[in-house]
Design a protein around this motif. Structure first.
Motif, PDB file in Angstrom:
ATOM      1  N   GLN A 185       0.839  -1.197   0.000  1.00  0.00           N
ATOM      2  CA  GLN A 185       0.000   0.000   0.000  1.00  0.00           C
ATOM      3  C   GLN A 185       0.879   1.254   0.000  1.00  0.00           C
ATOM      4  OE1 GLN A 185      -2.607   1.129   3.454  1.00  0.00           O
ATOM      5  NE2 GLN A 185      -4.104   0.115   2.126  1.00  0.00           N
ATOM      6  N   GLU A 186       1.986   1.192   0.731  1.00  0.00           N
ATOM      7  CA  GLU A 186       2.902   2.327   0.794  1.00  0.00           C
ATOM      8  C   GLU A 186       3.541   2.597  -0.571  1.00  0.00           C
ATOM      9  OE1 GLU A 186       6.589   4.035   3.473  1.00  0.00           O
ATOM     10  OE2 GLU A 186       5.928   1.977   3.762  1.00  0.00           O
ATOM     11  N   ARG A 224      -4.338   9.226 -10.861  1.00  0.00           N
ATOM     12  CA  ARG A 224      -2.988   8.934 -10.356  1.00  0.00           C
ATOM     13  C   ARG A 224      -2.838   7.466  -9.980  1.00  0.00           C
ATOM     14  NH1 ARG A 224      -3.855  13.988  -7.066  1.00  0.00           N
ATOM     15  NH2 ARG A 224      -2.819  15.618  -8.263  1.00  0.00           N
ATOM     16  N   ILE A 225      -3.835   6.929  -9.326  1.00  0.00           N
ATOM     17  CA  ILE A 225      -3.793   5.525  -8.906  1.00  0.00           C
ATOM     18  C   ILE A 225      -3.779   4.612 -10.122  1.00  0.00           C
ATOM     19  CG2 ILE A 225      -5.122   3.712  -7.747  1.00  0.00           C
ATOM     20  CD1 ILE A 225      -6.029   5.995  -5.754  1.00  0.00           C
ATOM     21  N   MET A 250      -4.443   6.567   1.312  1.00  0.00           N
ATOM     22  CA  MET A 250      -4.601   5.414   0.418  1.00  0.00           C
ATOM     23  C   MET A 250      -5.319   4.282   1.138  1.00  0.00           C
ATOM     24  SD  MET A 250      -4.216   4.161  -2.600  1.00  0.00           S
ATOM     25  CE  MET A 250      -3.021   5.215  -3.390  1.00  0.00           C
ATOM     26  N   GLY A 251      -4.972   4.053   2.391  1.00  0.00           N
ATOM     27  CA  GLY A 251      -5.658   3.018   3.162  1.00  0.00           C
ATOM     28  C   GLY A 251      -7.141   3.304   3.291  1.00  0.00           C
ATOM     29  N   LYS A 252      -7.482   4.558   3.515  1.00  0.00           N
ATOM     30  CA  LYS A 252      -8.889   4.942   3.630  1.00  0.00           C
ATOM     31  C   LYS A 252      -9.613   4.797   2.296  1.00  0.00           C
ATOM     32  CE  LYS A 252      -8.029   7.884   7.561  1.00  0.00           C
ATOM     33  NZ  LYS A 252      -7.946   9.238   8.097  1.00  0.00           N
ATOM     34  N   ILE A 253      -8.909   5.082   1.200  1.00  0.00           N
ATOM     35  CA  ILE A 253      -9.495   4.895  -0.133  1.00  0.00           C
ATOM     36  C   ILE A 253      -9.792   3.415  -0.351  1.00  0.00           C
ATOM     37  CG2 ILE A 253      -9.020   4.957  -2.624  1.00  0.00           C
ATOM     38  CD1 ILE A 253      -7.430   7.576  -2.086  1.00  0.00           C
ATOM     39  N   GLU A 254      -8.825   2.562  -0.049  1.00  0.00           N
ATOM     40  CA  GLU A 254      -9.005   1.125  -0.259  1.00  0.00           C
ATOM     41  C   GLU A 254     -10.111   0.546   0.620  1.00  0.00           C
ATOM     42  OE1 GLU A 254      -5.490  -1.271  -0.086  1.00  0.00           O
ATOM     43  OE2 GLU A 254      -4.680  -0.422  -1.940  1.00  0.00           O
TER      44      GLU A 254
END
Length: 81
Positions: free
Chosen positions: A32-33, A63-64, A46-50
């Motif tokens: 994830q990092e 971007r992702i 990113m963790g919250k997005i996932e």
């Protein structure tokens, strides 16, 4: 018109999109990092997005998608959106 937020996502679309991102990230063997760094998104964000906890912006989707080598439309399609 009602605003869509993580709290009002009654259909779980943010969770579905997050899962789509996570599946592609793992298929590439990225942490994830590493994905967050490549997409220039904060790792915690990113963790919250996932997890579907954040209403991800269009620019972050772009971007992702670049970072995981796919089209943004493929992420949405994989999520059933």
């Amino acid at each position: 018109m009602a605003r869509i937020s993580a709290e009002s996502d009654k259909h779980g679309d943010l969770v579905k999109l997050g899962m789509s991102i996570r599946v592609r990230r793992k298929a590439l063997g990225l942490s994830q990092e590493a994905l967050a760094d490549a997409a220039e998104v904060d790792r915690a964000h990113m963790g919250k997005i996932e997890r579907g906890e954040r209403n991800v912006t269009f620019l972050n989707i772009l971007r992702i998608a670049v970072a995981i080598r796919c089209k943004p439309s493929e992420l949405l399609q994989d999520a059933g959106l």
